[in-house]
Design an enzyme around this catalytic site. Structure first.
Site: not given
Ligand code: GLU
Length: 422
Positions: A112
């Site tokens: 993240k």
């Molecule tokens: N931000 C989204 C989540 O928390 C998508 C992450 C992604 O597609 O890699 O799952």
């Protein structure tokens, strides 16, 4: 927030993520060494991002990229732009991504990123310069086979296009697979924009079947009206549910007879908020959470349902479109009160699942139809729901613990089989 509440339960997202992990590790009787590995992030990068603002001054923003676990594949997870971003929050979000990818069984670890910034205060040019510099700062650790970012709170397909372009400039060729959630014109996938909400819709349907509630005619309240919340409202409305309330960071709207989600979204796009949407009464975020309804969809940020309000939640199903909306203390209360929670790492996993499909399409240079994307998504989400529900029944635990047991077992197994280097 009063200190009395803080002493009752922690609101630190990383401590919460670790407590959720521990609960599953206990059921799986994981040994101490493996626990220690799986609890902490593999890599944490903190960067300073200098940006020349439109008035000529230079501002420096702090950004992060955390890779939690890489046993099952490259790190995967979004990038968040928000004034309250902290390293601990990004660590929690990265570890939730590890468990999320394992819950839906896609070959990724968790990552993240975040930048502590209020993007609403920046011009488009400032946002582009911030994004390109942040991408440059995290470039040493991202890449199609290392770590693949995507959109999260207040980042968009345009943000991903800038990151893709920046990394491609360094590589000297177009590197489609370095981020997902890109625009369709640039290697994005059909269905990605709606995927988080579609996953929420599929799992809500499955939860309604378990609870013997008809989604047709069910009353739904949606907290948060961004990519996940606004589209979930529309899809559940298309399933025949009545969306009685919705809210965003500026306030909420309520109409017992139902709100048209598409018209509400148009109003938000025109005025910047849902507030004042015709035919609705004003309602606070807190009042929305405590409405009597069938399905409550928290689709904003962490720590929305806490010990402070869990007793007052009157929904039958809580569908966690957001990451980390419910604290462990609140989870306990909801469980005791018989409220069925579809945990975030299952409920909102549709987004990363279609990100996985996007990455596969980019690497192959072969693109799928929207029907193909959605049917693969439905298959993945249904299988994950079934597995999580089966684990919850087997261990006699709630769906969150069932999901963690499923996910932690997969990651622990991969870590064990790979062995410890050297
Ligand atoms: N931000 C989204 C989540 O928390 C998508 C992450 C992604 O597609 O890699 O799952």
């Amino acid at each position: 927030m009063s200190t009395a509440v803080l002493t009752k339960e922690t609101l630190n997202p990383f401590e919460i993520a670790q407590a959720q992990f521990d609960a599953a590790a206990d059921y799986l009787m994981l040994d101490e060494g493996l626990r220690t590995i799986l609890k902490r992030p593999k890599r944490q990068l903190i960067v300073s991002i200098p940006v020349r603002m439109d008035d000529g001054r230079i501002k420096v923003f702090e950004g992060y990229r955390v890779q939690h676990n890489l046993s099952r594949g490259p790190a995967k997870g979004g990038i968040r732009y928000h004034p309250d971003v902290t390293l601990d929050e990004v660590k929690a979000l990265a570890s939730w991504m590890t468990w999320k990818c394992a819950t839906v069984n896609i070959p990724y670890g968790g990552g993240k990123g975040g930048v502590r910034v209020d993007p609403k205060q920046l011009s488009l040019g400032e946002l582009e310069r911030l994004t390109r510099r942040y991408a440059t700062e995290i470039a040493p650790i991202i890449g199609p086979d290392r770590d693949i970012p995507a959109p999260d709170v207040y980042t968009t397909p345009q943000t991903m296009a800038w990151i893709m372009d920046t990394i491609s400039m360094f590589h000297g060729h177009t590197e489609l697979g370095v981020v997902t959630g890109k625009p369709l014109s640039l290697g994005g996938s059909k269905g990605r924009h709606e995927a988080t909400a579609r996953g929420c819709q599929y799992t809500t349907r499955a939860a309604c079947a378990v609870k013997r509630i008809s989604l047709k005619g069910a009353k739904v309240a949606v907290q948060g009206f961004g990519n996940a919340g606004s589209i979930a409202a529309r899809l559940l409305h298309e399933d025949g549910a009545t969306v009685i309330a919705a809210s965003d960071s500026k306030g909420g709207i309520y109409n017992e007879n139902g709100i048209d989600p598409e018209a509400a979204l148009r109003h938000k796009e025109e005025t910047g908020s849902l507030v004042g949407f015709r035919g609705c009464d004003a309602i606070s975020n807190q009042e929305l959470l405590e409405l009597r309804c069938d399905v409550l969809v928290p689709a904003a940020l962490e720590n929305t349902i806490t010990l402070e309000n869990a007793e007052h939640i009157r929904a039958k199903i809580v569908a966690e479109a957001a990451n980390g909306p419910t604290t462990p203390g609140a989870d306990r209360v909801l469980r005791e009160r018989g409220i069925f929670v579809i945990p975030d790492i299952l409920c909102n996993a549709g987004g990363v699942t279609v990100s996985y499909f996007e990455w596969v399409q980019d690497l192959y240079g072969f693109f799928w139809t929207e029907h193909e994307v959605n049917s693969y998504l439905e298959r993945t989400m249904s299988a994950a729901f079934r597995e999580v529900h089966a684990a919850a029944e087997k261990y006699r635990v709630d769906m969150r613990t069932g999901a963690y047991i499923t996910a932690v077992a997969r990651v622990a197994e991969a870590t064990k089989v790979r062995g410890i280097f050297p």
